[in-house]
Design an enzyme around this catalytic site. Structure first.
Site, short mmCIF file in Angstrom:
data_model
loop_
_atom_site.label_atom_id
_atom_site.label_comp_id
_atom_site.label_asym_id
_atom_site.label_seq_id
_atom_site.Cartn_x
_atom_site.Cartn_y
_atom_site.Cartn_z
N GLU A 23 11.59 -19.74 17.24
CA GLU A 23 12.09 -18.42 17.61
C GLU A 23 12.43 -18.28 19.10
OE1 GLU A 23 9.53 -15.33 16.12
OE2 GLU A 23 9.76 -15.98 14.05
N GLU A 45 9.06 -19.40 7.95
CA GLU A 45 8.03 -18.36 7.97
C GLU A 45 8.50 -17.18 7.13
OE1 GLU A 45 6.73 -16.95 11.85
OE2 GLU A 45 6.64 -19.00 12.60
C1 FCB Z 1 6.78 -14.78 14.13
C2 FCB Z 1 6.06 -15.87 14.88
C3 FCB Z 1 4.68 -16.16 14.38
C4 FCB Z 1 3.96 -14.93 13.93
C5 FCB Z 1 4.82 -14.11 13.00
C6 FCB Z 1 4.16 -12.87 12.47
O1 FCB Z 1 7.66 -14.12 14.98
O2 FCB Z 1 6.79 -17.05 14.84
O3 FCB Z 1 3.98 -16.87 15.37
O4 FCB Z 1 3.52 -14.22 15.02
O5 FCB Z 1 6.00 -13.75 13.65
#
Ligand code: FCB
Length: 448
Positions: free
Chosen positions: A166, A350
């Site tokens: 990110e 994620e």
């Molecule tokens: C993302 C991050 C991760 C976590 C989630 C909820 O932005 O990559 O580390 O904090 O959100």
């Protein structure tokens, strides 16, 4: 989801990151990271929380990986803390830091899990941040040097390598909002830091390919921006917000250019990057990791950053982060990446939800909203595959409740509940639901 529509070699995993779970940040010769210092500055993190102990994963990793295996998953996404390996970010090596990750990777493999490694998940050596961070033109080479070293050591066992997690959050939260390190608000510095980070990705790509023979890519957070109306002003607002959040890093990496509408977002703060510097950012990734949590509906508002204001969506379920639960956005996002950034392998690296879970009762944590979240988002991922998107894996965020950055331990994303006083782990209902959904797809062992 009883139909098996994912192939047997699909990666089914959970994702974590170093600073959020490891604890012991200075153990075995590690240097301090920027997050270590930031979390200890008063007022930066809710409740004064920090990652000194976190989930104590540094010591408990074997038991934690047993849980991943018990859930019937076949992959594990994690990150390295650069400061364990190079305490000052450059120069001096710390072999004991590398040894920790060696033990971790071997433990992943022993459990039949495919390791999916992130090289930079927001924590960087404090010494480098103090030397200017991503705006220092030398940081890219130091990052590439670190990547070269760990790839040389672990590429024989690790088939998936992501440079950054990110990048947009690193830059936006760190230098536009100032809620992550370095904690400043300076759009011109943000644009220059992003450029430096993109140079680091390109140099790391070359460094990896000099010694590695597996897949090298990048992980981005994408949040589809839907215009609040068909009015031209709202369509333009959505396009600017998309350029800023969703295209800023992918366009240079894949196509060697900045998004057309990005200078408009920065206005006078946008530096005049020479064309040759921008085209040199091109380093097409073997895969793109997509972190998806929510969407935004935006309306034109000249006073707002990007000239776009997110409008609240009523009558929808929102998580503890205030994020709308919107599974269709995952399908839309995967289709969008496929369309604009080519037919390359995609992974959902994620996806998950924070809800205010109660403490375990009789060894059980009931979390129906999170169960429904995973069910709906896996269906959304399946839909994207059915549409021809080359989606090859899915990682739930996260294995454990953990240190959720500026929110400390007050946001729980885990499939596994953690009692931070005792470090006791308890499977939530959502862990069992996720395990069942995966089992129904017919999962195969290490496929890397
Ligand atoms: C993302 C991050 C991760 C976590 C989630 C909820 O932005 O990559 O580390 O904090 O959100």
């Amino acid at each position: 989801m009883s139909q098996a529509t994912f192939p047997g070699d699909f990666l089914w995993g959970v994702a974590t990151s170093a600073y959020q779970i490891e604890g012991s940040p200075l153990e075995d010769g590690a240097g301090p990271s920027n997050w270590h210092r930031f979390a200890h500055e008063p007022g930066r993190v809710l409740g004064g929380d920090h990652g000194d102990r976190a989930c104590d994963h540094y010591r408990r990793y074997a038991g934690d990986l047993d849980l991943v295996r018990e859930l019937g998953l076949n992959a594990y996404r994690f990150s390295l803390n650069w400061s364990r390996i190079r305490p000052e970010g450059r120069g001096r090596r710390n072999p004991r830091g590398l040894d920790f990750y060696e033990r971790l990777i071997d433990a992943v493999l022993e459990r039949g899990l495919t390791p999916f490694l992130t090289l930079h998940h927001w924590d960087m050596p404090l010494a480098l941040e103090e030397a200017g961070g991503w705006t220092n033109p030398d940081t890219a080479a130091w990052f590439a040097d670190y990547v070269h070293e760990v790839a040389g050591r672990f590429d024989d066992r690790v088939p998936y390598w992501a440079s950054f997690n990110e990048p947009w959050v690193i830059i936006h939260a760190g230098l536009v909002e100032g809620v992550h390190p370095p904690g400043r608000r300076d759009p011109a510095e943000a644009a220059r830091a992003a450029h430096g980070l993109l140079r680091a990705h390109a140099q790391a790509d070359a460094a990896y390919r000099a010694v590695g023979r597996h897949a090298f890519g990048i992980v981005v957070n994408l949040e589809p921006k839907y215009p609040a109306s068909e009015a031209q002003a709202d369509l333009d607002a959505a396009a600017r917000a998309t350029a800023y959040m969703n295209r800023w890093f992918l366009e240079p990496v894949v196509h060697g250019r900045y998004p057309e509408r990005l200078p408009e977002v920065f206005g006078a703060h946008w530096p005049d990057f020479p064309d040759a510097d921008v085209s040199a950012l091109r380093a097409p990734p073997d895969f793109i990791g997509v972190n998806y949590y929510t969407r935004a509906v935006v309306r034109a508002d000249p006073a707002a950053w990007c000239g776009a204001r997110a409008v609240p969506v009523e009558d929808a379920l929102h998580t503890d982060m205030g994020w709308e639960v919107y599974p269709q956005g995952l399908t839309d996002t995967l289709r969008w990446v496929h369309k604009h950034f080519g037919e390359r392998a995609l992974y959902v690296t994620e996806n998950g939800a924070a809800f205010p879970d109660g403490a375990p009762v009789d060894g059980r944590v009931t979390d129906p909203e999170r169960c429904a979240y995973f069910e709906a988002h896996l269906a959304a991922a399946r839909e994207a595959r059915a549409d021809g998107v080359d989606l090859r894996g899915y990682f739930a965020w996260s294995l454990l409740d953990n240190f959720e950055w500026q929110f400390g331990y007050a946001r729980r994303f885990g499939l596994v509940h953690v009692d931070f006083a005792t470090q006791r782990r308890t499977l939530k209902d959502s862990a069992r639901v996720y395990a069942r959904l995966v089992a129904e797809q017919g999962v195969s062992d290490r496929s890397g």
